[in-house]
Structure formats: C-alpha cells, structure tokens
Design a protein around this motif. Sequence first.
Motif, PDB file in Angstrom:
ATOM      1  N   ARG A 256      57.283 -31.681  68.918  1.00  0.00           N
ATOM      2  CA  ARG A 256      57.459 -31.014  70.214  1.00  0.00           C
ATOM      3  C   ARG A 256      58.862 -30.417  70.333  1.00  0.00           C
ATOM      4  N   LYS A 257      59.868 -31.191  69.959  1.00  0.00           N
ATOM      5  CA  LYS A 257      61.239 -30.695  70.034  1.00  0.00           C
ATOM      6  C   LYS A 257      61.444 -29.513  69.089  1.00  0.00           C
TER       7      LYS A 257
ATOM      8  N   GLY B  70      65.152 -26.157  70.821  1.00  0.00           N
ATOM      9  CA  GLY B  70      66.447 -26.488  71.403  1.00  0.00           C
ATOM     10  C   GLY B  70      67.448 -26.927  70.357  1.00  0.00           C
TER      11      GLY B  70
ATOM     12  N   GLU C 251      59.227 -27.349  68.183  1.00  0.00           N
ATOM     13  CA  GLU C 251      58.563 -26.177  68.750  1.00  0.00           C
ATOM     14  C   GLU C 251      59.284 -25.647  69.986  1.00  0.00           C
ATOM     15  N   GLN C 252      60.066 -26.474  70.641  1.00  0.00           N
ATOM     16  CA  GLN C 252      60.844 -26.018  71.786  1.00  0.00           C
ATOM     17  C   GLN C 252      62.085 -25.255  71.334  1.00  0.00           C
TER      18      GLN C 252
ATOM     19  N   THR D 128      65.065 -20.030  67.567  1.00  0.00           N
ATOM     20  CA  THR D 128      63.812 -19.726  68.247  1.00  0.00           C
ATOM     21  C   THR D 128      62.783 -19.215  67.252  1.00  0.00           C
TER      22      THR D 128
ATOM     23  N   ARG E 172      55.238 -23.517  65.394  1.00  0.00           N
ATOM     24  CA  ARG E 172      54.092 -23.484  66.302  1.00  0.00           C
ATOM     25  C   ARG E 172      52.981 -22.585  65.743  1.00  0.00           C
TER      26      ARG E 172
END
Length: 54
Positions: free
Chosen positions: A35-36, A41, A38-39, A3, A10
């Motif tokens: 995008r992934k 996961g 920044e998520q 995280t 980001r």
Amino acid sequence: MTTELADNVRKYRRRAGMSQEELAHAAGVSPGAVRKAEQGGPSAWMPCTRLPVR
C-alpha cells in the motif's frame, strides 16, 4: 519512491490480476508495504528486486 514507480507497481499488480495482499505474499512483504509503495510517499519502502515477474 517516485510517483512513476508507485504507478508502475499498481499498474503491473493490476495487470497480473493480483490484490495487494497477493502481491505482498508473493514478494515476502506486508500488505502495508505494498500500500505504501503504491501511494508513492517518501516513507514508502518496497524491495522491488523481490517482486514476482510474470
């Protein structure tokens, strides 16, 4: 990806005034990869060594 790393991707992208699409182009990856990343996961993949440094 942790995280903390996702948050940093980001934060620095925004600080550079770049959209996800602009960062993806500069890094040579797809916008979906940004995008992934920044998520944050477990399936997120980002060649961090290719990120542009300003």
